[in-house]
Scaffold this motif. Structure first.
Motif, short mmCIF file in Angstrom:
data_model
loop_
_atom_site.label_atom_id
_atom_site.label_comp_id
_atom_site.label_asym_id
_atom_site.label_seq_id
_atom_site.Cartn_x
_atom_site.Cartn_y
_atom_site.Cartn_z
N UNK A 125 -1.88 2.84 -12.90
CA UNK A 125 -0.45 2.57 -13.02
C UNK A 125 0.24 2.17 -11.73
N UNK A 126 -0.54 1.94 -10.65
CA UNK A 126 0.02 1.28 -9.47
C UNK A 126 0.63 -0.06 -9.87
N UNK A 127 0.14 -0.63 -10.94
CA UNK A 127 0.68 -1.89 -11.45
C UNK A 127 2.08 -1.74 -12.01
N UNK A 128 2.51 -0.48 -12.20
CA UNK A 128 3.87 -0.20 -12.68
C UNK A 128 4.72 0.39 -11.56
N UNK A 129 4.20 0.35 -10.33
CA UNK A 129 4.97 0.92 -9.22
C UNK A 129 4.83 2.42 -9.09
N UNK A 130 3.77 2.98 -9.69
CA UNK A 130 3.53 4.42 -9.53
C UNK A 130 2.52 4.60 -8.40
N UNK A 190 -7.47 2.56 2.97
CA UNK A 190 -6.34 1.62 2.85
C UNK A 190 -5.61 1.77 1.53
N UNK A 191 -4.31 1.47 1.58
CA UNK A 191 -3.56 1.27 0.34
C UNK A 191 -3.24 -0.22 0.28
N UNK A 192 -3.53 -0.82 -0.84
CA UNK A 192 -3.28 -2.26 -0.98
C UNK A 192 -1.94 -2.44 -1.69
N UNK A 193 -1.00 -3.02 -0.96
CA UNK A 193 0.32 -3.22 -1.55
C UNK A 193 0.51 -4.71 -1.83
N UNK A 194 0.70 -5.04 -3.09
CA UNK A 194 0.81 -6.45 -3.47
C UNK A 194 2.25 -6.92 -3.31
N UNK A 195 2.43 -8.08 -2.73
CA UNK A 195 3.77 -8.65 -2.53
C UNK A 195 3.69 -10.16 -2.76
N UNK A 223 -0.83 -0.81 -5.22
CA UNK A 223 0.50 -0.70 -5.84
C UNK A 223 1.23 -2.04 -5.85
N UNK A 224 2.01 -2.24 -6.91
CA UNK A 224 2.87 -3.43 -7.02
C UNK A 224 4.33 -2.98 -6.94
#
Ligand code: MIC
Ligand code: SF4
Length: 656
Positions: A125-130, A190-195, A223-224
């Motif tokens: 659910x990182x794809x939902x900003x969690x 690492x945490x991959x943060x998509x932008x 996360x997104x």
């Protein structure tokens, strides 16, 4: 200086430490999830710690991995889990209701919240900003008891998406491209943060395919940001009130940046037998395909199966190819059934399965010998499908459906040229996710209020305090990228013993060396030696618990995968890092002796340890650990440490 989205969520939940890369931080956990194969230990530990009620906003127990219940031991596990959820206050998802990550994203995942789960694909659910992190079972137990979760602050990497996916390229190809570039250890720490502008072109389910499989990069999570796509998805789930807008600051500073131009992507596959062996599908076309499976927590959603159904509508799958669709959730099956798509797929020759992990870990649909299986899953580690020397390719649902039609690996773009009326199905979300919720039992509807333990539910083993002398034989020397599937396989014959550690331990490392468990028990202590990325893959703490039960005291490895490293501390096994030369010089069977007083050195912050090999020469090994990890290790593991603390203070057991 502006903040990344990761920093914003972490800051909101920070209870200890500072958001400095490499520093240990403690964060508050809002939600936890566990599943049937890690959950039994979670609740047994919850009981052993004397805890009596879940403290997080949401705790959810899913039954998803072994839903076929081939053995009464599986069914007993499920009954125990229902009773534990009822007794301690968790939601319970019945066997067959779907894979934890799919059911969680449909019902509970929420932007801005933290989630800790005893399954490595918890980051979905990182794809939902969690902000969602996978961990070992005992870390879930402790978080459910209300204590913070401690983790080393990872680097935050900006994955900037540009452009838009062309036809036939999918979200799966985005993450396969990341694996091609970074490899299975490229995301560790690492945490991959998509932008970037490409983000808004992806629907929330597509984003969740990407965050789900970020696990295969070894990342702590992915996360997104949230936007109209997130809001739209939550609206369709009838949970729009949970939407929160979350974006990084414009001047956020990242530790690194990766740019992926979506417009450059094409259909990709991961070849046998590692998720990073990625090539364009066009490079491997023409191989006969005997089995196609669409499903798993990566690509088992309604939105993943619908394109397959559209591609198969009015067609037949190849006579040579067995085609299985295993949805990620019962909701997806129910909706596809009501809309007539299940019937279309069946008519095309699809074997439609219940919603389960199943084949992903070799439970059912084991491929035939010397055959190619194309799967939309996230892992193709050798032997995981249930047969040694397997040939499992990982791909998108579209590439899988094309192979099912053609009976061989084919580029769907070529198939489109060849066939009348075949067109790229694209991504379509349902107007509403309106499946029934019958199989989700809320804490206030619980059926049980006391634990029900069948004969296979054992006790939780507990290790004594770490000793001063740690020495023994190098019982097994292994290569790079050893997975937890090597350490404790999850196939049917073995999975039913997850609640019975003495029995399960007999299978420890059997995929590497069948004699290992017996030799380890006889040796009464000893070491494991490994190359890079030891313990990648699953969160299963059994991969530390069973070696501990067999008496293993230390692992000498060039590097460790994140969750497994934490599990080694949690079960009192000393994880020492060695350099390549030392790795090359140590042989299986060598006598290893840590010269230092290990208890003192671990407890008192010593980083470099002197290791004597065969009484002959000395090498240096490193313990890079926080004081908390050292205290846990010195106590003999997290359970002993928690008990020690409770006895010492007379207070209720807690994590800190
Ligand atoms: C997996 O995909 O390997 C599993 C099975 O889901 C594991 C959990 C387990 O071993 O029970 C995981 O990913 O953590
Ligand atoms: Fe289940 Fe496979 Fe996902 Fe693990 S990776 S949770 S086994 S579907």
């Amino acid at each position: 200086m502006g903040q990344t989205l990761t920093e914003k969520i972490l800051e909101d939940h920070l209870v200890e430490g500072e958001l400095e890369t490499g520093e240990e931080i403690g964060i508050e956990i809002d939600q936890v999830l566990t599943q049937d194969t890690t959950g039994t230990m979670v609740w047994l530990q919850f009981e052993a710690m004397g805890l009596d009620e879940v403290q997080t906003e949401i705790a959810a127990q899913y039954c998803d991995h072994q839903t076929y219940q081939f053995d009464f031991k599986n069914t007993d596990d499920h009954r125990f889990l229902r009773s534990a959820a009822g007794t301690f206050g968790a939601h319970f998802s019945r066997p067959g209701n779907g894979i934890c990550h799919n059911v969680h994203r449909e019902n509970f995942a929420a932007p801005g919240k933290t989630l800790l789960g005893s399954d490595s694909h918890t980051p979905t659910p990182g794809g939902l900003g969690q902000l969602a992190i996978g961990a070992g079972g005992i870390d879930i137990t402790v978080a459910m008891g209300g204590a913070p979760y401690y983790v080393e602050m990872p680097e935050v990497v900006n994955v900037r998406l540009e452009g838009e996916l062309p036809e036939w390229a999918t979200a799966k190809d985005v993450i396969l491209e990341m694996l091609r570039r970074l490899t299975v250890k490229g995301g560790v720490g690492k945490i991959l943060e998509y932008t970037g502008p490409g983000v808004e072109t992806l629907t929330a389910p597509e984003r969740m395919t990407i965050t789900n499989m970020g696990t295969e990069l070894g990342a702590t999570t992915s996360i997104f940001p949230t936007d109209h796509q997130t809001e739209d998805y939550l609206e369709r789930l009838d949970r729009e009130e949970e939407y929160v807008e979350l974006q990084p600051d414009d001047d956020a500073e990242y530790d690194d940046e990766i740019v992926v131009d979506l417009s450059d992507l094409e259909p990709l596959v991961a070849q046998p037998s590692m998720p990073d062996k990625v090539v364009p599908v066009s490079e491997v076309t023409g191989q006969d395909v005997e089995q196609v499976i669409v499903g798993s927590c990566t690509n088992g959603g309604y939105e993943d199966i619908l394109p397959v159904a559209k591609m198969l509508e009015g067609r037949e799958v190849s006579m040579e190819t067995e085609t299985i669709v295993a949805p990620g959730s019962k909701q997806a099956s129910e909706m596809l059934a009501r809309q007539g798509w299940v019937a279309e797929m069946m008519a095309a020759g699809v074997n439609f399965s219940e919603a389960t992990c199943g084949a992903c870990i070799g439970i059912g649909h084991v491929p035939a010998s010397d055959s190619v299986s194309m799967r939309t899953f996230n892992r193709n580690f050798e032997g995981r499908s249930g047969i040694e020397d397997d040939n499992v390719f990982l791909c998108s649902p579209e590439v899988a459906a094309a192979a099912a039609i053609a009976g061989e690996i084919v580029d769907p773009r070529d198939l489109e040229d060849e066939l009348d009326d075949l067109e790229a199905p694209g991504v379509e979300l349902p107007d509403e996710y309106d499946g029934s919720k019958t199989d989700l039992i809320a804490p206030d509807e619980a059926v049980d209020d006391e634990l029900i333990k069948g004969p296979n539910i054992g006790d939780v083993p507990i290790r004594d305090q770490l000793g001063s002398d740690v020495s023994g034989e190098a019982l097994l020397k292994m290569e790079d990228n050893i997975t937890t599937d090597h350490i404790i396989p999850a196939t049917q014959d073995i999975l039913m013993y997850r609640s019975n550690v003495p029995k399960l331990s007999e299978f420890t490392l059997s995929r590497v060396d069948e004699t290992f468990a017996e030799r380890a028990l006889d040796a009464d202590g000893g070491f494991l030696v490994a190359g890079e990325n030891y313990g990648q893959g699953s969160s299963r703490e059994h991969a530390a618990l069973c070696p501990m039960y067999l008496g293993i005291e230390g692992v000498l490895a060039q590097s460790f995968a994140r969750i497994h490293r934490a599990n080694l501390f949690n079960f009192g096994i000393v994880p020492l890092t060695i350099d390549e030369e030392t790795y090359e010089n140590i042989d299986q069977g060598d006598d290893i002796e840590v010269v230092d007083d290990v208890y003192d050195a671990v407890a008192n912050g010593q980083e470099e340890f002197t290791v004597r090999v065969n009484g002959d020469y000395e090498v240096t090994a490193t313990l890079d650990a926080s004081q908390r990890e050292r205290d846990i290790l010195a106590a003999g593991g997290k359970l002993s440490w928690t008990k020690e603390q409770a006895e010492g203070t007379g207070a209720a057991p807690a994590d800190d």
